[in-house]
Design an enzyme around this catalytic site. Sequence first.
Site, short mmCIF file in Angstrom:
data_model
loop_
_atom_site.label_atom_id
_atom_site.label_comp_id
_atom_site.label_asym_id
_atom_site.label_seq_id
_atom_site.Cartn_x
_atom_site.Cartn_y
_atom_site.Cartn_z
CG HIS A 135 15.74 1.63 -1.43
ND1 HIS A 135 15.24 2.76 -0.82
CD2 HIS A 135 14.67 1.00 -1.99
CE1 HIS A 135 13.93 2.83 -1.01
NE2 HIS A 135 13.56 1.77 -1.71
CB CYS A 156 -0.95 0.00 1.19
SG CYS A 156 -0.12 -0.05 2.79
#
Length: 424
Positions: A97, A50
């Site tokens: 990351h 999401c």
Amino acid sequence: MPLLAIGINHKTAPVSVRERLAFAPERLQQALRELVTAGIARAAAILSTCNRTEVYCGVDQSDAARICDWLSHYHAIPSTELSPFLYVHPDHEAVRHMLRVASGLDSLVLGEPQILGQVKDAYQVAASAGTLDSELERLFQHTFAVAKQVRTDTSIGASPVSVAFAAVVLARQIFGELSGQTALLLGAGETIELVARHLREQKVKRLIIANRTLERAHALAAEMGGYAIGLDEVDAHVAEADVIIASTASPTPLLQRPVVEQALKRRKHRPMLMVDIAVPRDIDPAISELEDVYLYTVDDLQEIIQENLRSRQAAAAEAEEIIDAEVAHFFAWQRAQQGSHLIRELRTQAASARDDCISRARQQLAQGRDPEQVINQLANTLTNKLIHAPSAALREACARGDIDSVELLRDIYSLPPLPPTESA
């Protein structure tokens, strides 16, 4: 092989953009195969939640533009609309990351644990699709180990801070005690399960759990002391709900404005709180225009979440130090793999020289040559072949005055220091 991480998240793109770039779970394997078979990437995995959509891939060249164009084409979003929200992390930054994402350092809720499970799901989907190579496989396994180390060695997950927790905090802010309220939850996944647990802790009066798979809804409802319904029954129960929290994988909104308008009339306009955690959204944004309805999306939870993050800041700094070290460890492994290739080549060359010398020796023995002479010649010939290349390199480096190369060859072959230069 260059590594790339390309995507958008809650920091770079609003929910209206994130929901357009989200991948439906049932289409992920097909998308991955398309990305690899088209030659755009040599290996790939997609993380779609999401709060983010990210492509982790190995490419022949650091050509991020091809991946960006593929994303744009796949989702039918003009590149001019998408590019302002995209970030691109090459090589070291791609590894950093991924480690930060899996450790919860890049989440909307700092240190939230659900993201690690989502990264593991992305890995499993890519493995099933056959789009991982040895390097990307290693990166995922390294990522899982680092995320576990961060959880173990720091207190990053000590405080109960999550999107689910924030949604329940919001409900308490609006209604006060929840012991007299009815909550309707859309979905039965990990996030909704956490919401249900928090609501039960707050002694919510009644809990209704709606899910596409009724069996899953029944299982969760039985555990939480709630009532299970199918998603097709939601409209009939909206009027009962004081709190509606939604998190499904539906590609279109499940709750529409006309249904809520009718529910408000039946409720005599008693207020309703709706929290839409899903991307794409489960609740029609137009519902926010209705009086007596408080509609929040995941982006709206940011302020509540920030208030609960302070205890995790020091732990996050410790986690960043761990990640810095582990990025270096991953690339040390990568360099070692490159060295392994050279070592194999060196062994192949040495074996070829050995086999050639043995073949000649056998021929000489078959011709009746003295075995001692043959053995001596074999040893001399093999020695000369093996030391020819380093001897030539050492001679040329000395002639050039290339001290670094000389010292490197000295270290490799455990040679003594150069003798001092004679003065004129």
